[in-house]
Write a protein that holds these residues in place. Sequence first.
Motif, short mmCIF file in Angstrom:
data_model
loop_
_atom_site.label_atom_id
_atom_site.label_comp_id
_atom_site.label_asym_id
_atom_site.label_seq_id
_atom_site.Cartn_x
_atom_site.Cartn_y
_atom_site.Cartn_z
N GLU A 478 0.82 -1.05 0.03
CA GLU A 478 0.00 -0.02 -0.21
C GLU A 478 0.80 1.32 -0.14
O GLU A 478 0.60 2.18 -0.83
N CYS A 480 3.76 1.47 -1.30
CA CYS A 480 4.43 1.29 -2.38
C CYS A 480 3.74 2.09 -3.74
O CYS A 480 4.25 2.76 -4.59
N ILE A 481 2.36 1.72 -3.65
CA ILE A 481 1.43 2.45 -4.43
C ILE A 481 1.69 3.69 -4.58
O ILE A 481 1.77 4.54 -5.39
N ALA A 482 1.72 4.55 -3.26
CA ALA A 482 1.83 5.97 -3.26
C ALA A 482 3.34 6.36 -3.79
O ALA A 482 3.40 7.56 -4.26
N ASN A 484 5.32 5.08 -5.94
CA ASN A 484 5.41 4.77 -7.42
C ASN A 484 4.20 4.97 -8.33
O ASN A 484 3.64 4.15 -8.80
N PRO A 485 3.95 6.17 -8.21
CA PRO A 485 2.62 6.37 -9.22
C PRO A 485 2.56 6.19 -10.70
O PRO A 485 1.73 5.77 -11.16
N LYS A 486 3.86 5.88 -11.45
CA LYS A 486 3.99 5.38 -12.70
C LYS A 486 3.82 3.97 -12.64
O LYS A 486 3.52 3.42 -14.00
N TRP A 487 3.91 3.26 -11.62
CA TRP A 487 3.66 1.73 -11.77
C TRP A 487 2.78 1.33 -10.77
O TRP A 487 2.67 0.23 -10.36
N LYS A 488 1.75 2.07 -10.54
CA LYS A 488 0.47 1.87 -9.77
C LYS A 488 -0.13 0.45 -9.83
O LYS A 488 -0.06 -0.35 -8.94
N LYS A 489 -0.30 -0.07 -11.04
CA LYS A 489 -1.00 -1.32 -11.27
C LYS A 489 -0.14 -2.60 -10.78
O LYS A 489 -0.59 -3.33 -10.33
N GLN A 492 -0.48 -2.33 -7.16
CA GLN A 492 -2.00 -2.75 -6.42
C GLN A 492 -2.17 -4.11 -6.69
O GLN A 492 -3.00 -4.69 -6.08
N GLN A 548 -3.94 -4.65 -14.60
CA GLN A 548 -2.42 -5.07 -14.97
C GLN A 548 -2.38 -5.78 -16.11
O GLN A 548 -1.62 -5.38 -17.19
#
Length: 629
Positions: A478, A480-482, A484-489, A492, A548
């Motif tokens: 959770e 990491c999602i914040a 790494n916005p370019k790699w959100k999927k 997730q 994804q």
Amino acid sequence: MEIQLLGLEKQLIPGISEIANLVNLQLTDKGIPIQVEKTESGIHIQYDGNKGIISYQESHQFFRALGLLMEGMRGGGPFEITENPVYNSLGVMIDCSRNAVLKIEAFQKIIKHLALMGYSTVQLYTEDIYEIEEYPYFGYMRGRYTGEQLKTMDQYADQFGIELVPCIQTLAHLGTALKWNAFSDIVDCNDILLIDEEKTYQLIDAMFRTMSEHISSRKINIGMDEAHMMGLGKYLDKHGYQDRSTLMLKHFGRVMEIARKYGYKPMMWSDMFFRLASGGAYYDTDSPIRQDVIDMIPDDISLVYWDYYSVDPEKYDGMLIKHKQLCDKIIFAGGAWKWMGFAPNNQFSRHVGEMAHNSCVRNGIKEVLITAWGDNGAEASIYSILPTLQLWAELCYAGNSEIRHLSERFLTCTGGNYVDFMNLDMTMLVPDNTLGSVHSINPQKYLLYQDVLCGLFDKHVIPNEYAAHFDRCTVFFEQCIARNPKWKKVFQTQHALSRLLALKCEAGINIRKAYNNNKQDILSAYCYSLLPEMKKRAEEFIKVYRAQWLEENKIFGLDVFDLRMGGMLQRIQTAIDRIDDYLLGRISELEELEEDILYFDCREQDGESKAISANLWHTIATPSVIAGV
């Protein structure tokens, strides 16, 4: 940052425009002047605070140099960098044959990141994943690439000086095509083509012709690996038993004739020749190499020694020495582990990668290929292995694998957090699976797909510790999602998987224990609360994983994931119904829970690690017959 590139070759301009936003670059006549020039070796970058120089030898090296320039200029002060790569060719092979067929957009995206890293070649492993006009069942409904798509990818890679090299199969590993009746007369055994059958060579000719018409490179990987049952099926029925070494060499000769017809200089996986030369075993550093086999290998073939597993530096040295006795054109293929489930094995890839690299340098290997296989469903994201690809690039160019260096380079080349990406392994690394353990341990896959009530892997779980581990994974991803916005999927997916496994990994153990101890309250909690919550978490995982997949791959192949997860959802519902029937007295026992649970790997007692390797869905999901007859 605004810069002006002076002396720039025109063919580099399209590639620069493609990566400009990745490195915060804007070309303008008013920008900082950077002189661009060719050199005879490697890369040289110099910046004095007001102006700079980029020198490069090969086109693909320019884009790495440009990224290094932008990275250095962010610091504000003068700097100078010189890099002399130890490999003439550094490539990555992406498996498109295990359901995940890269979208053109995803291919283009990864090419840009590879360009900034400094890669020179890309291979797309395509067993039947390309269209051959006169063979409509070749790659039928598998997401095969059209000729125009291959051309588009070839031209796009060429903008960065990256060579797209066809990677096909010309003997075995063709089961998804050969299953159709249209090919019934050229099947020897299982996934192996029928040698000495002219229709076989008509198909192979069409393979080479198709690639030659749509991809400009005249390098090609012809496969020819792991054909262990060659000559023992229909060939045996038609011709009787033949010496299989002679048979393989006869077929190899025909394939090479066809390759030469189209101007190709092929490479092939080395195991078939190596087994012939060393007495039958691969990874055998002690057996002498037969001179008669050496004499059979033509000058225009390169042999690819593949090793993704060895943890002994002496193994790499010994195998490379043996291979160099066979042929002077040796390519080393290492692994970017993404083929054991939904998570990569970047930690292990790094562990063995540094060993393999050091051995390649010691033994004068000049061509390296990093393979990204997708066994049993290609479940892990292609982007999940970017840290491993960065590692090999830095070993090649800078000889530097320090975390700080890799983190800085990774941010420039991908916009991602290196440490977070390395920790995509986290669901694999349960408490009893450390780097020193067997590399292919994959609890996140078998704990996901195992049946709640049958519990085939329940003996391989440490109660309380596994659930706590997956809870920690949930919190971490959770965060990491914040970051790494370019790699959100990508993150997730790991978050949703961790959240599901935190509830599912010990459910079967707890249900069985409650049943055996007549704990009606615990059974009720699972029946009416926890199992329904598990279904919700599974549905959320399906949702984010689908997002994804569809960002990276064609739709074909997602159906396998849907079938697997759909079956798992139904089995959770069946568990709810069964426990409900038992609690309400409609049935007197739960037969599944009456059975004693055994170790899946047939061990007799606990070892140091309960975690194991199990990667075949049909054996994970059920002990019943689900494949074959």
